[in-house]
Motif scaffolding. Structure first.
Motif, PDB file in Angstrom:
ATOM      1  N   THR A 158       0.810  -1.230   0.000  1.00  0.00           N
ATOM      2  CA  THR A 158       0.000   0.000   0.000  1.00  0.00           C
ATOM      3  C   THR A 158       0.841   1.276   0.000  1.00  0.00           C
ATOM      4  OG1 THR A 158      -0.182  -0.145   2.412  1.00  0.00           O
ATOM      5  CG2 THR A 158      -1.978  -1.098   1.116  1.00  0.00           C
ATOM      6  N   THR A 159       2.100   1.188   0.460  1.00  0.00           N
ATOM      7  CA  THR A 159       2.966   2.378   0.464  1.00  0.00           C
ATOM      8  C   THR A 159       4.020   2.323  -0.640  1.00  0.00           C
ATOM      9  OG1 THR A 159       4.540   1.408   2.045  1.00  0.00           O
ATOM     10  CG2 THR A 159       2.666   2.629   2.958  1.00  0.00           C
ATOM     11  N   GLN A 160       3.861   1.383  -1.579  1.00  0.00           N
ATOM     12  CA  GLN A 160       4.839   1.190  -2.657  1.00  0.00           C
ATOM     13  C   GLN A 160       6.255   0.988  -2.118  1.00  0.00           C
ATOM     14  OE1 GLN A 160       2.597   4.184  -3.134  1.00  0.00           O
ATOM     15  NE2 GLN A 160       1.247   2.559  -3.873  1.00  0.00           N
ATOM     16  N   GLY A 161       6.344   0.262  -1.020  1.00  0.00           N
ATOM     17  CA  GLY A 161       7.646  -0.078  -0.451  1.00  0.00           C
ATOM     18  C   GLY A 161       8.281   1.002   0.405  1.00  0.00           C
ATOM     19  N   LYS A 162       7.610   2.146   0.580  1.00  0.00           N
ATOM     20  CA  LYS A 162       8.207   3.252   1.337  1.00  0.00           C
ATOM     21  C   LYS A 162       8.461   2.900   2.792  1.00  0.00           C
ATOM     22  CE  LYS A 162       6.147   6.900  -1.518  1.00  0.00           C
ATOM     23  NZ  LYS A 162       5.177   8.018  -1.559  1.00  0.00           N
ATOM     24  N   ILE A 163       7.617   2.040   3.354  1.00  0.00           N
ATOM     25  CA  ILE A 163       7.759   1.711   4.777  1.00  0.00           C
ATOM     26  C   ILE A 163       9.067   0.972   5.052  1.00  0.00           C
ATOM     27  CG2 ILE A 163       6.620  -0.572   4.733  1.00  0.00           C
ATOM     28  CD1 ILE A 163       5.224   0.368   7.380  1.00  0.00           C
ATOM     29  N   LEU A 164       9.658   0.380   4.016  1.00  0.00           N
ATOM     30  CA  LEU A 164      10.909  -0.356   4.183  1.00  0.00           C
ATOM     31  C   LEU A 164      12.131   0.478   3.791  1.00  0.00           C
ATOM     32  CD1 LEU A 164       9.863  -3.896   2.885  1.00  0.00           C
ATOM     33  CD2 LEU A 164       9.970  -3.067   5.245  1.00  0.00           C
ATOM     34  N   TYR A 165      11.924   1.772   3.530  1.00  0.00           N
ATOM     35  CA  TYR A 165      13.066   2.649   3.266  1.00  0.00           C
ATOM     36  C   TYR A 165      13.941   2.702   4.515  1.00  0.00           C
ATOM     37  CZ  TYR A 165      10.933   4.540  -1.019  1.00  0.00           C
ATOM     38  OH  TYR A 165      10.383   4.704  -2.274  1.00  0.00           O
ATOM     39  N   ALA A 166      15.232   2.863   4.316  1.00  0.00           N
ATOM     40  CA  ALA A 166      16.183   2.872   5.429  1.00  0.00           C
ATOM     41  C   ALA A 166      15.838   3.953   6.457  1.00  0.00           C
ATOM     42  CB  ALA A 166      17.596   3.084   4.893  1.00  0.00           C
ATOM     43  N   GLN A 167      15.487   5.145   5.979  1.00  0.00           N
ATOM     44  CA  GLN A 167      15.180   6.235   6.909  1.00  0.00           C
ATOM     45  C   GLN A 167      13.913   5.943   7.712  1.00  0.00           C
ATOM     46  OE1 GLN A 167      15.119  10.112   5.128  1.00  0.00           O
ATOM     47  NE2 GLN A 167      14.607  11.161   7.030  1.00  0.00           N
ATOM     48  N   ASN A 168      12.919   5.330   7.065  1.00  0.00           N
ATOM     49  CA  ASN A 168      11.684   5.007   7.777  1.00  0.00           C
ATOM     50  C   ASN A 168      11.906   3.930   8.838  1.00  0.00           C
ATOM     51  OD1 ASN A 168       9.978   6.835   6.522  1.00  0.00           O
ATOM     52  ND2 ASN A 168       9.535   5.451   4.814  1.00  0.00           N
ATOM     53  N   ILE A 169      12.787   2.976   8.560  1.00  0.00           N
ATOM     54  CA  ILE A 169      13.110   1.950   9.559  1.00  0.00           C
ATOM     55  C   ILE A 169      13.836   2.597  10.737  1.00  0.00           C
ATOM     56  CG2 ILE A 169      14.524  -0.098  10.006  1.00  0.00           C
ATOM     57  CD1 ILE A 169      13.923  -0.975   7.135  1.00  0.00           C
ATOM     58  N   ASN A 170      14.745   3.521  10.424  1.00  0.00           N
ATOM     59  CA  ASN A 170      15.437   4.263  11.478  1.00  0.00           C
ATOM     60  C   ASN A 170      14.442   5.051  12.324  1.00  0.00           C
ATOM     61  OD1 ASN A 170      16.785   6.923  12.467  1.00  0.00           O
ATOM     62  ND2 ASN A 170      18.503   5.561  12.067  1.00  0.00           N
ATOM     63  N   ASN A 171      13.496   5.721  11.675  1.00  0.00           N
ATOM     64  CA  ASN A 171      12.487   6.495  12.393  1.00  0.00           C
ATOM     65  C   ASN A 171      11.607   5.600  13.256  1.00  0.00           C
ATOM     66  OD1 ASN A 171      13.374   8.869  11.211  1.00  0.00           O
ATOM     67  ND2 ASN A 171      11.881   8.810   9.551  1.00  0.00           N
ATOM     68  N   LEU A 172      11.305   4.408  12.748  1.00  0.00           N
ATOM     69  CA  LEU A 172      10.491   3.454  13.502  1.00  0.00           C
ATOM     70  C   LEU A 172      11.158   3.119  14.839  1.00  0.00           C
ATOM     71  CD1 LEU A 172       8.033   1.446  13.501  1.00  0.00           C
ATOM     72  CD2 LEU A 172       9.599  -0.235  12.523  1.00  0.00           C
ATOM     73  N   ILE A 173      12.458   2.912  14.807  1.00  0.00           N
ATOM     74  CA  ILE A 173      13.197   2.593  16.032  1.00  0.00           C
ATOM     75  C   ILE A 173      13.240   3.798  16.965  1.00  0.00           C
ATOM     76  CG2 ILE A 173      15.467   1.984  16.961  1.00  0.00           C
ATOM     77  CD1 ILE A 173      15.910   0.393  14.321  1.00  0.00           C
ATOM     78  N   SER A 174      13.591   4.951  16.414  1.00  0.00           N
ATOM     79  CA  SER A 174      13.746   6.153  17.238  1.00  0.00           C
ATOM     80  C   SER A 174      12.426   6.609  17.856  1.00  0.00           C
ATOM     81  CB  SER A 174      14.342   7.285  16.395  1.00  0.00           C
ATOM     82  OG  SER A 174      15.608   6.920  15.886  1.00  0.00           O
ATOM     83  N   GLN A 175      11.360   6.585  17.062  1.00  0.00           N
ATOM     84  CA  GLN A 175      10.063   7.056  17.535  1.00  0.00           C
ATOM     85  C   GLN A 175       9.436   6.130  18.572  1.00  0.00           C
ATOM     86  OE1 GLN A 175       7.795   7.500  13.932  1.00  0.00           O
ATOM     87  NE2 GLN A 175       8.975   9.279  13.242  1.00  0.00           N
ATOM     88  N   ASN A 176       9.781   4.846  18.523  1.00  0.00           N
ATOM     89  CA  ASN A 176       9.157   3.874  19.427  1.00  0.00           C
ATOM     90  C   ASN A 176      10.099   3.360  20.503  1.00  0.00           C
ATOM     91  OD1 ASN A 176       6.312   3.179  18.174  1.00  0.00           O
ATOM     92  ND2 ASN A 176       7.730   3.364  16.458  1.00  0.00           N
ATOM     93  N   GLY A 177      11.218   4.056  20.703  1.00  0.00           N
ATOM     94  CA  GLY A 177      12.159   3.638  21.732  1.00  0.00           C
ATOM     95  C   GLY A 177      11.502   3.541  23.101  1.00  0.00           C
ATOM     96  N   TYR A 178      10.677   4.530  23.440  1.00  0.00           N
ATOM     97  CA  TYR A 178      10.016   4.528  24.753  1.00  0.00           C
ATOM     98  C   TYR A 178       9.060   3.359  24.906  1.00  0.00           C
ATOM     99  CZ  TYR A 178       5.618   6.187  22.713  1.00  0.00           C
ATOM    100  OH  TYR A 178       4.450   6.280  21.990  1.00  0.00           O
ATOM    101  N   VAL A 179       8.469   2.893  23.797  1.00  0.00           N
ATOM    102  CA  VAL A 179       7.518   1.773  23.867  1.00  0.00           C
ATOM    103  C   VAL A 179       8.247   0.499  24.284  1.00  0.00           C
ATOM    104  CG1 VAL A 179       5.823   0.387  22.615  1.00  0.00           C
ATOM    105  CG2 VAL A 179       6.083   2.812  22.073  1.00  0.00           C
ATOM    106  N   PHE A 180       9.386   0.216  23.667  1.00  0.00           N
ATOM    107  CA  PHE A 180      10.170  -0.976  24.016  1.00  0.00           C
ATOM    108  C   PHE A 180      10.579  -0.940  25.488  1.00  0.00           C
ATOM    109  CE2 PHE A 180      10.824  -0.710  19.417  1.00  0.00           C
ATOM    110  CZ  PHE A 180      10.652  -2.035  19.032  1.00  0.00           C
ATOM    111  N   VAL A 181      11.056   0.217  25.930  1.00  0.00           N
ATOM    112  CA  VAL A 181      11.556   0.351  27.303  1.00  0.00           C
ATOM    113  C   VAL A 181      10.426   0.199  28.317  1.00  0.00           C
ATOM    114  CG1 VAL A 181      12.589   1.979  28.938  1.00  0.00           C
ATOM    115  CG2 VAL A 181      13.536   1.756  26.633  1.00  0.00           C
TER     116      VAL A 181
END
Length: 389
Positions: A29-52
């Motif tokens: 649905t996102t034409q592969g954008k969700i797997l872009y390197a920057q988006n994966i990096n953002n996924l980790i950074s934005q959800n750091g508090y959730v993991f902790v």
């Protein structure tokens, strides 16, 4: 027999299968954008508090489906204290220690009422949610307070340079990140097979070798792929180091310590645990002290990422942590759950958020989808427990 085994595998890895399907769906649905390197990096950074927070929340849930509603407010309170200290010239490491200590003390305060006075966790932490939200406004005086300490921002994931430097000089590809992924995957494979061999020699029942090989290969492949994608952007974000450290420590606590076994035992049957000679108050107290400590760390990560603190920080964080645990397979009745499940739940929530954001779906509808995913997870848990009974 094959049908039974297949159904057991599906049941055991339901959320892993769901995660794979969700990734495939959003990739299309996102034409592969969700797997872009920057988006994966953002996924980790934005959800750091959730993991902790979810790692700490898991211990509370294990004790009998109990939760901590105050952790979001504690994140704001500890973050506010740290921001005010640093803005007044206090060394960032002293501020970090103070934030962690305040979080742990709050956890001990709530744990005392829950474990020793037997005040229901829901009521105790609900009171804490209101109290520490109010104290956050007092500390911050209702204003946003900025943080400019570059050491703090870079170490905890808030600055432009909050990435591990590429000492190998890979140019457009961060070679240190690639090598780190390969080394981590190799270590996981070695530890898995060495542990299996030791367990077998000691007479314990072990999983069939083909299944272990397949599972290990898949996990290692995902890790190598993840680090390769991160290498295409800026490398390893420092927040990932903190997430990995927390998850490893709490996985060890839940799987390899006496207190970890007590947490599962209390959640499974508190009366039987008490009759066996275990002081059931200690696991409760331990769980909430850890929850407070993780709230302090989440406050540090949130403050670093936002480069400051404000009175609205932490709103809804407790719900994200609770959802990650339950979606990851933690039982609403207690006694079941794992750090691996927490990882799956947190990643699934993050991908749903990010995928819908890329698609331009309204934030309100995103909440609806998250709510439905959580409800389905709880229904699955309830139905599973009915079948057991």
């Amino acid at each position: 027999m094959k049908t039974v085994k297949f159904s057991e595998i599906v049941k055991k890895y339901t959320m892993v299968i769901a995660l794979v399907l969700v990734v495939i769906l959003f990739s299309i649905t996102t034409q592969g954008k969700i797997l872009y390197a920057q988006n994966i990096n953002n996924l980790i950074s934005q959800n750091g508090y959730v993991f902790v927070l979810a790692a700490g929340m898991l211990l509370c849930i294990l004790t009998g489906g109990n939760i901590d509603l105050a952790c979001g407010s504690v994140v704001c309170f500890t973050g506010g204290i740290g921001a005010v200290l640093m803005s007044n010239g206090v060394n960032c490491w002293i501020a970090v220690i103070v934030m962690l200590l305040v979080g742990a003390l709050i956890g001990a305060w709530q744990g005392f009422w829950i474990a020793y006075i037997k005040v229901p966790p829901f009521i105790t932490t609900l009171a804490g949610m209101y109290a520490f939200r109010g104290l956050s406004n007092v500390v911050l005086q209702g204003l946003a307070v900025g943080v400019s300490d570059t050491t703090f921002l870079n170490v905890f994931g808030g600055g432009a340079d909050c990435y591990i430097p590429d000492f190998l000089g890979g140019g457009s590809i961060n070679m240190l990140c690639v090598v780190a992924g390969i080394v981590i995957a190799a270590l996981i494979a070695v530890v898995t097979f060495v542990s299996r061999g030791r367990a077998r020699r000691n007479g314990y029942t072990v999983n069939p070798l083909p299944g272990v090989i397949i599972k290990t290969v898949i996990i290692c492949a995902v890790i190598v792929w993840l680090f390769y994608k991160l290498a295409q952007y800026k490398g390893i974000p420092t927040v990932l180091i903190w997430i990995a450290l927390v998850l490893l420590v709490y996985n060890y606590i839940t799987q390899n310590t006496t207190m970890g076994r007590y947490l599962y035992a209390v959640g499974s049957n508190e009366k039987a645990t008490t009759l066996s000679g275990i002081d059931s108050r200690k696991p409760y107290f331990f769980a909430y002290v850890n929850m407070g400590l993780m709230s302090g760390l989440a406050g540090i990560l949130t403050t670093a990422r936002a480069q400051g603190a404000q009175p609205t920080f932490g709103q809804g964080y407790e719900m994200d942590a609770i959802a990650a645990c339950f979606i990851g397979g933690a039982s609403a009745y207690g006694g079941e759950g794992s750090i691996f499940g927490v990882i799956i739940g947190a990643v699934l929530m993050g991908i749903i958020n990010q995928g819908m954001s890329i698609m331009g779906i309204e934030a309100n509808y995103q909440k609806v989808v998250k709510g439905l995913v959580l409800l389905i997870s709880i229904i699955f848990d309830v139905l599973s427990n009915k079948k057991k009974n």
